[in-house]
Write an enzyme that holds these catalytic residues in place. Structure first.
Site, PDB file in Angstrom:
ATOM      1  N   HIS A 105      45.285  24.857  35.535  1.00 54.10           N
ATOM      2  CA  HIS A 105      45.611  25.821  36.584  1.00 54.10           C
ATOM      3  C   HIS A 105      44.357  26.005  37.443  1.00 54.10           C
ATOM      4  CE1 HIS A 105      48.212  27.103  33.193  1.00 54.10           C
ATOM      5  NE2 HIS A 105      49.041  27.625  34.081  1.00 54.10           N
ATOM      6  N   ASP A 108      41.874  28.200  35.716  1.00 54.39           N
ATOM      7  CA  ASP A 108      41.184  27.632  34.555  1.00 54.39           C
ATOM      8  C   ASP A 108      39.851  27.022  34.953  1.00 54.39           C
ATOM      9  OD1 ASP A 108      43.556  28.154  33.140  1.00 54.39           O
ATOM     10  OD2 ASP A 108      44.342  26.170  33.627  1.00 54.39           O
TER      11      ASP A 108
END
Length: 442
Positions: A105, A108
């Protein structure tokens, strides 16, 4: 090429295949990446990927307890310095496990930022850093996605939010995440609606929210073609959690949604094992449904705890269940540009870096062995032949005429009465079939 300080994984040697009899806990017993199975290397069937969020961002916190997992990048005061430290550790982990892919993501790989533009600046800066690191590594991006669920702004959804500014914020975020995924030569792009649902109809315009989600997904598809992204757009069914009524509940629900908004030929599905069980289905059921509708794209590999009612995201360890799933993957024609993403996290008591390596070795080995079992069942031809024989009478001309619409209901009834049909039940041979499958495990 970026220079990196030693990471928490630097002391580990590369994990190699050593065969089923090895006593080395840091070796693969079944994942022989180059082994030819059903005409191509095992690695090309499985295409395993490490999930950046669970592997590198996991703190071990849960609804009842604070963080237990402490990594060096989590203690770094400068967020972007910490993000680069995390990336260095990530690529060290990829090296150790020898996997061909990872997934991420936006949140992340990079910190949020004070506002939209600063967050996007962080994202593109880290994308450049990852691109440099990938030049010296044998790992690629299976798929990228956007975190449009965690921040309080998304508490009422992203695409389905009653505030159009949240829709625009989310659309901008996804646009840039797609651009980054293309920059990193990603194989796919995933959307999963962590908050796309509702808690009560009393404050919800259901049709309005569905229309917003349909338009959002069409925007994504339009942007894919505009930028020349060759990967698949994948939607991930996600039931119950966190909202009580998710718009992407299961494969059948998503298929109906895609048909309604004219997207069934543009979007495929990323199916997660734990989401399947939360929806009241088996993993193999959801895989088979997706393959039936031509939507099988990629898999998130994990398991849930059937005694708990939420997404526990544990590493898989059930050989029978995974064999059944791999059998449906083979029957469905394989995963194409998709793969097996280990959307799984170590337990909050597993705080050492070595625990993460053991978890992935076990998960990858399990899937490899399950795929070998499933391939053996396919090559043995007994299971396919049982199914073919069970439906053999449907190949006859009269049966085909009923399916083609050549006969009306009245004509079928008249013929059945004339013949005075009296069909006799036939055994489904379920126990014999199940024995055949379980015997393949040993």
């Amino acid at each position: 090429m970026p220079t990196s300080a030693p990471s928490i994984f630097s002391s580990f040697d590369v994990v190699h295949y050593e065969g089923p009899d090895t006593q080395n806990s840091l070796a693969y017993r079944w994942y022989d990446a180059d082994r030819i199975v059903l005409g191509k290397p095992l690695q090309e069937h499985l295409r395993p990927a490490i999930a950046y969020w669970h592997s590198l961002a996991l703190t071990g916190a849960d609804p009842f307890g604070s963080a237990t997992i402490d990594r060096p990048w989590m203690r770094e005061q400068d967020a972007m310095t910490g993000a680069r430290m995390k990336a260095d550790a990530a690529f060290d982990l990829f090296r150790v496990l020898g996997v061909p892919f990872f997934t991420f993501h936006d949140r992340d790989i990079t910190p949020e930022g004070a506002d939209l533009n600063s967050g996007l600046k962080n994202l593109h800066e880290m994308a450049d850093y990852l691109e440099e690191k990938m030049q010296g590594a044998s790992v690629g991006v299976l798929w990228g996605t956007a975190n449009t669920f965690a921040h309080p702004r998304f508490m009422a959804g992203a695409a389905t939010n009653p505030d159009p500014e949240v829709f625009a914020f989310s659309a901008t975020t996804v646009k840039h995440c797609m651009d980054v995924t293309k920059q990193l030569n990603g194989q796919n792009y995933v959307l999963w609606g962590g908050r796309e649902g509702y808690d009560t109809l009393l404050n919800t315009s259901l049709r309005r929210e569905l229309d917003q989600l349909g338009r959002f997904l069409n925007l994504v598809v339009e942007h894919k073609h505009k930028i020349g992204f060759r990967g698949a757009i994948l939607m991930e069914p996600k039931p119950k959690e966190p909202t009580k009524h998710q718009y992407d509940f299961d494969v059948a629900t998503v298929y109906a949604f895609l048909q309604h908004y004219g997207l069934e030929h543009e979007v495929k599905l990323n199916i997660e094992a734990n989401h399947a069980t939360l929806a009241g289905h088996s993993f193999e059921h959801e895989i088979s449904m997706a393959a039936t509708f031509g939507l099988l794209g990629s898999l998130d590999i994990n398991r849930g705890d059937l005694l708990l009612g939420w997404d526990t995201d544990q590493f898989p360890n059930n050989l029978l269940d995974t064999t059944l799933a791999m059998y449906e993957v083979i029957r469905g024609g394989g995963l194409g540009t998709g793969g097996l993403n280990f959307d799984a996290k170590i337990r909050r008591q597993s705080i050492e870096s070595e625990d993460l390596i053991h978890a992935h070795i076990g998960g990858i080995d399990l899937c490899a062995r399950a795929f070998l079992n499933a391939a053996k069942l396919v090559e043995g031809k007994q299971l396919p032949e049982v199914v073919e024989q069970r439906y053999a009478n449907w190949n006859e001309e009269y049966a085909q005429s009923m399916l083609r619409g050549n006969l009306s209901l009245e004509a079928i009834a008249a013929d059945a009465e004339k013949k005075n049909l009296n069909p006799k039940p036939r055994s489904g041979r379920q126990e014999w079939i199940e024995n055949l499958v379980t015997r393949s495990l040993f």
